[in-house]
Design a protein around this motif. Structure first.
Motif, PDB file in Angstrom:
ATOM      1  N   ASN A 140      14.848  19.980  -6.456  1.00 48.44           N
ATOM      2  CA  ASN A 140      13.689  19.414  -7.142  1.00 48.44           C
ATOM      3  C   ASN A 140      13.631  17.900  -7.088  1.00 48.44           C
ATOM      4  O   ASN A 140      12.878  17.283  -7.844  1.00 48.44           O
ATOM      5  CB  ASN A 140      13.697  19.860  -8.614  1.00 48.44           C
ATOM      6  N   ASN A 141      14.412  17.295  -6.195  1.00 51.07           N
ATOM      7  CA  ASN A 141      14.478  15.826  -6.200  1.00 51.07           C
ATOM      8  C   ASN A 141      13.144  15.174  -5.847  1.00 51.07           C
ATOM      9  O   ASN A 141      12.845  14.069  -6.320  1.00 51.07           O
ATOM     10  CB  ASN A 141      15.586  15.330  -5.273  1.00 51.07           C
ATOM     11  N   CYS A 142      12.311  15.838  -5.027  1.00 55.08           N
ATOM     12  CA  CYS A 142      11.025  15.249  -4.632  1.00 55.08           C
ATOM     13  C   CYS A 142      10.073  15.140  -5.820  1.00 55.08           C
ATOM     14  O   CYS A 142       9.185  14.287  -5.829  1.00 55.08           O
ATOM     15  CB  CYS A 142      10.383  16.065  -3.516  1.00 55.08           C
ATOM     16  N   THR A 143      10.250  16.011  -6.835  1.00 51.83           N
ATOM     17  CA  THR A 143       9.439  15.914  -8.043  1.00 51.83           C
ATOM     18  C   THR A 143       9.687  14.584  -8.738  1.00 51.83           C
ATOM     19  O   THR A 143       8.759  13.876  -9.127  1.00 51.83           O
ATOM     20  CB  THR A 143       9.758  17.075  -9.003  1.00 51.83           C
ATOM     21  N   PHE A 144      10.959  14.240  -8.899  1.00 53.83           N
ATOM     22  CA  PHE A 144      11.319  12.972  -9.526  1.00 53.83           C
ATOM     23  C   PHE A 144      10.745  11.800  -8.725  1.00 53.83           C
ATOM     24  O   PHE A 144      10.133  10.888  -9.286  1.00 53.83           O
ATOM     25  CB  PHE A 144      12.841  12.835  -9.604  1.00 53.83           C
ATOM     26  N   CYS A 145      10.947  11.836  -7.421  1.00 56.89           N
ATOM     27  CA  CYS A 145      10.546  10.718  -6.575  1.00 56.89           C
ATOM     28  C   CYS A 145       9.027  10.525  -6.591  1.00 56.89           C
ATOM     29  O   CYS A 145       8.530   9.401  -6.692  1.00 56.89           O
ATOM     30  CB  CYS A 145      11.032  10.936  -5.148  1.00 56.89           C
ATOM     31  N   GLY A 146       8.284  11.633  -6.527  1.00 61.40           N
ATOM     32  CA  GLY A 146       6.832  11.539  -6.511  1.00 61.40           C
ATOM     33  C   GLY A 146       6.278  10.964  -7.797  1.00 61.40           C
ATOM     34  O   GLY A 146       5.411  10.082  -7.784  1.00 61.40           O
ATOM     35  N   VAL A 147       6.782  11.457  -8.929  1.00 61.85           N
ATOM     36  CA  VAL A 147       6.313  10.978 -10.234  1.00 61.85           C
ATOM     37  C   VAL A 147       6.665   9.511 -10.418  1.00 61.85           C
ATOM     38  O   VAL A 147       5.830   8.685 -10.813  1.00 61.85           O
ATOM     39  CB  VAL A 147       6.929  11.818 -11.370  1.00 61.85           C
ATOM     40  N   PHE A 148       7.921   9.155 -10.131  1.00 60.20           N
ATOM     41  CA  PHE A 148       8.368   7.777 -10.322  1.00 60.20           C
ATOM     42  C   PHE A 148       7.639   6.814  -9.378  1.00 60.20           C
ATOM     43  O   PHE A 148       7.294   5.702  -9.760  1.00 60.20           O
ATOM     44  CB  PHE A 148       9.875   7.671 -10.099  1.00 60.20           C
ATOM     45  N   ARG A 149       7.409   7.259  -8.156  1.00 58.61           N
ATOM     46  CA  ARG A 149       6.784   6.378  -7.175  1.00 58.61           C
ATOM     47  C   ARG A 149       5.334   6.057  -7.547  1.00 58.61           C
ATOM     48  O   ARG A 149       4.889   4.914  -7.429  1.00 58.61           O
ATOM     49  CB  ARG A 149       6.844   7.002  -5.780  1.00 58.61           C
ATOM     50  N   ARG A 150       4.603   7.080  -7.998  1.00 61.32           N
ATOM     51  CA  ARG A 150       3.216   6.844  -8.396  1.00 61.32           C
ATOM     52  C   ARG A 150       3.138   5.814  -9.520  1.00 61.32           C
ATOM     53  O   ARG A 150       2.309   4.896  -9.496  1.00 61.32           O
ATOM     54  CB  ARG A 150       2.547   8.159  -8.838  1.00 61.32           C
ATOM     55  N   GLN A 151       4.006   5.968 -10.507  1.00 62.23           N
ATOM     56  CA  GLN A 151       3.999   5.033 -11.623  1.00 62.23           C
ATOM     57  C   GLN A 151       4.494   3.654 -11.197  1.00 62.23           C
ATOM     58  O   GLN A 151       3.961   2.627 -11.643  1.00 62.23           O
ATOM     59  CB  GLN A 151       4.855   5.562 -12.775  1.00 62.23           C
ATOM     60  N   ALA A 152       5.493   3.628 -10.319  1.00 64.07           N
ATOM     61  CA  ALA A 152       6.042   2.346  -9.856  1.00 64.07           C
ATOM     62  C   ALA A 152       4.987   1.544  -9.095  1.00 64.07           C
ATOM     63  O   ALA A 152       4.906   0.316  -9.230  1.00 64.07           O
ATOM     64  CB  ALA A 152       7.263   2.586  -8.968  1.00 64.07           C
ATOM     65  N   LEU A 153       4.171   2.223  -8.284  1.00 65.40           N
ATOM     66  CA  LEU A 153       3.108   1.525  -7.557  1.00 65.40           C
ATOM     67  C   LEU A 153       2.123   0.875  -8.523  1.00 65.40           C
ATOM     68  O   LEU A 153       1.683  -0.260  -8.323  1.00 65.40           O
ATOM     69  CB  LEU A 153       2.374   2.498  -6.627  1.00 65.40           C
ATOM     70  N   ASP A 154       1.779   1.599  -9.578  1.00 65.43           N
ATOM     71  CA  ASP A 154       0.874   1.030 -10.572  1.00 65.43           C
ATOM     72  C   ASP A 154       1.494  -0.189 -11.260  1.00 65.43           C
ATOM     73  O   ASP A 154       0.832  -1.197 -11.483  1.00 65.43           O
ATOM     74  CB  ASP A 154       0.510   2.081 -11.626  1.00 65.43           C
ATOM     75  N   ARG A 155       2.767  -0.084 -11.598  1.00 73.68           N
ATOM     76  CA  ARG A 155       3.431  -1.195 -12.290  1.00 73.68           C
ATOM     77  C   ARG A 155       3.528  -2.416 -11.363  1.00 73.68           C
ATOM     78  O   ARG A 155       3.360  -3.555 -11.807  1.00 73.68           O
ATOM     79  CB  ARG A 155       4.803  -0.764 -12.788  1.00 73.68           C
ATOM     80  N   GLY A 156       3.814  -2.167 -10.096  1.00 74.99           N
ATOM     81  CA  GLY A 156       3.854  -3.269  -9.137  1.00 74.99           C
ATOM     82  C   GLY A 156       2.493  -3.892  -8.937  1.00 74.99           C
ATOM     83  O   GLY A 156       2.362  -5.122  -8.853  1.00 74.99           O
ATOM     84  N   ALA A 157       1.462  -3.043  -8.884  1.00 77.96           N
ATOM     85  CA  ALA A 157       0.095  -3.547  -8.702  1.00 77.96           C
ATOM     86  C   ALA A 157      -0.341  -4.383  -9.896  1.00 77.96           C
ATOM     87  O   ALA A 157      -1.044  -5.385  -9.744  1.00 77.96           O
ATOM     88  CB  ALA A 157      -0.861  -2.375  -8.490  1.00 77.96           C
ATOM     89  N   MET A 158       0.090  -3.980 -11.096  1.00 76.73           N
ATOM     90  CA  MET A 158      -0.250  -4.766 -12.286  1.00 76.73           C
ATOM     91  C   MET A 158       0.438  -6.125 -12.251  1.00 76.73           C
ATOM     92  O   MET A 158      -0.139  -7.136 -12.666  1.00 76.73           O
ATOM     93  CB  MET A 158       0.127  -3.996 -13.545  1.00 76.73           C
ATOM     94  N   LYS A 159       1.658  -6.154 -11.752  1.00 75.72           N
ATOM     95  CA  LYS A 159       2.366  -7.432 -11.618  1.00 75.72           C
ATOM     96  C   LYS A 159       1.638  -8.369 -10.677  1.00 75.72           C
ATOM     97  O   LYS A 159       1.609  -9.586 -10.878  1.00 75.72           O
ATOM     98  CB  LYS A 159       3.794  -7.191 -11.088  1.00 75.72           C
ATOM     99  N   LEU A 160       1.052  -7.800  -9.627  1.00 77.58           N
ATOM    100  CA  LEU A 160       0.350  -8.598  -8.627  1.00 77.58           C
ATOM    101  C   LEU A 160      -1.103  -8.872  -9.021  1.00 77.58           C
ATOM    102  O   LEU A 160      -1.798  -9.619  -8.327  1.00 77.58           O
ATOM    103  CB  LEU A 160       0.374  -7.877  -7.274  1.00 77.58           C
ATOM    104  N   SER A 161      -1.559  -8.250 -10.116  1.00 74.54           N
ATOM    105  CA  SER A 161      -2.946  -8.412 -10.584  1.00 74.54           C
ATOM    106  C   SER A 161      -3.964  -8.066  -9.500  1.00 74.54           C
ATOM    107  O   SER A 161      -4.906  -8.813  -9.234  1.00 74.54           O
ATOM    108  CB  SER A 161      -3.180  -9.855 -11.073  1.00 74.54           C
ATOM    109  N   VAL A 162      -3.758  -6.915  -8.854  1.00 72.51           N
ATOM    110  CA  VAL A 162      -4.665  -6.504  -7.783  1.00 72.51           C
ATOM    111  C   VAL A 162      -5.800  -5.654  -8.334  1.00 72.51           C
ATOM    112  O   VAL A 162      -5.723  -5.136  -9.455  1.00 72.51           O
ATOM    113  CB  VAL A 162      -3.914  -5.716  -6.675  1.00 72.51           C
ATOM    114  N   ASN A 163      -6.856  -5.497  -7.534  1.00 72.34           N
ATOM    115  CA  ASN A 163      -8.001  -4.672  -7.914  1.00 72.34           C
ATOM    116  C   ASN A 163      -7.849  -3.228  -7.468  1.00 72.34           C
ATOM    117  O   ASN A 163      -8.330  -2.314  -8.143  1.00 72.34           O
ATOM    118  CB  ASN A 163      -9.287  -5.246  -7.318  1.00 72.34           C
TER     119      ASN A 163
END
Length: 356
Positions: A140-163
């Motif tokens: 089930n490791n891909c479940t962890f990676c998929g969930v974490f990655r989606r949220q991580a992209l959002d957090r990174g995008a917020m840091k960069l203040s992107v649209n």
């Protein structure tokens, strides 16, 4: 390859390849032009961007994200989109895979002269994927990676203040996702997986903080490989060490078999998915905010927080599939967070204590 006339320039140059999407012979220059033109037409028709926006290109170092970064920079300059492009990478912490691919991303940064930010699972969640796999195994490791990655992209995008975030999802990926959601009976995801933009003001069912778009939605994976090869782009081609056991792999094999029999089947699946209508009586998840980390979620506690809680409590299956039994198990133990926990709400408690 036998000498054949290019269907586009009508023999001005000899054909160098057969386009997987159309089965027609093309010379390299005409193929480049057709590939880039189709992506430009997708961007314009779907109104993916507005002049003045800052776009984070999700960069993994693989063929899709490398071609996306190259083509986005090229089209932005050629057609004066007026966009500011930045690269956003997530380091899952997979030794021998992600560390090597990130070196490619760093070279891409220099080649395309774009800003780059890299976030790690370890700093965001307190766990690397190598550590997670040791705890949960490879099922089930891909479940962890998929969930974490989606949220991580959002957090990174917020840091960069992107649209918006532009991802490298191609036609093959979307066709696979459609079939996966059909087989799983996941109506909510089936409804939105064909959307070229998710998370915008018109998408009431998507829980992304920042809108995401897929400029390569109609580009075949084989054509992306050909484009990267003939353009001699610098990309990382090794598959993830933990992906061979993923459920998606079975669907991918099926899609490839269909493509061999009928090349148009990939686009046909996408067009079919786009026409699917969900009954108004069907129960759909309601988006809310996670009680712990304030991230958007369809549950009181988001999937990422549940998964982190399970890891920290030694019950890694918490948050995977039907978790009622594991939830009851958790209720018998202490509250969600303790001094050793690294979940989001514990970080907030630590900050309060430090202020005192």
């Amino acid at each position: 390859m036998p000498s054949t006339i290019c269907v586009s320039c009508q023999g001005q140059r000899p054909a160098a390849l057969v386009r997987p999407k159309t089965s027609e012979p093309y010379c390299k220059l005409c193929f480049f032009e057709a590939f880039e033109r189709e992506i430009h037409e997708t961007i314009v028709k779907e109104q993916l961007f507005k002049s003045g926006e800052t776009i984070a290109v999700a960069a993994s170092g693989g063929k899709d994200s490398t071609v996306l970064a190259h083509v986005m920079k090229l089209l932005n300059e050629r057609h004066s989109y007026g966009l500011k492009l930045v690269l956003l990478s997530i380091d899952e912490g997979i030794t021998g895979y992600r560390d090597d691919s990130l070196e490619t991303v760093k070279r891409n940064q220099q080649q395309y002269d774009l800003p780059l930010i890299i976030l790690t699972y370890k700093e965001l969640y307190g766990w690397s994927m190598d550590e997670i796999v040791k705890a949960v195994g490879r099922k089930n490791n891909c479940t962890f990676c998929g969930v974490f990655r989606r949220q991580a992209l959002d957090r990174g995008a917020m840091k960069l203040s992107v649209n918006k975030i532009a991802t490298g999802h191609n036609a093959d990926d979307i066709a696979e996702t459609i079939l996966m959601n059909i087989l799983r009976g996941d109506i909510a995801r089936l409804k939105r997986c064909t959307s070229i933009i998710t998370g915008d003001e018109n998408d009431e069912n998507e829980g992304s903080v920042i809108p995401r778009c897929k400029p390569l939605k109609y580009a075949y994976e084989k054509e992306i490989v050909l484009y990267a090869f003939y353009k001699r782009l610098d990309y990382f081609s090794t598959e993830c060490l933990y992906s061979p056991n993923a459920y998606r792999g079975n669907i991918r094999t099926y899609i490839k078999d269909l493509e061999r029999l009928r090349p148009s089947s990939i686009i046909d699946i996408i067009h079919s998915g786009e026409q699917l209508l969900v009954k108004q009586t069907a129960k759909m998840p309601v988006q809310r905010v996670c009680e712990r980390c304030s991230y958007c979620s369809s549950m009181p506690v988001c999937k990422a927080c549940l998964l982190i809680e399970g890891l920290n409590k030694g019950v890694p299956k918490l948050g995977i599939g039907k978790t009622e039994r594991y939830r009851k198990e958790m209720q018998k133990k202490d509250e969600c967070c303790n001094d050793q926990s690294l979940c989001h709400c514990m970080k907030e408690k630590l900050t309060v204590n430090e202020d005192k």
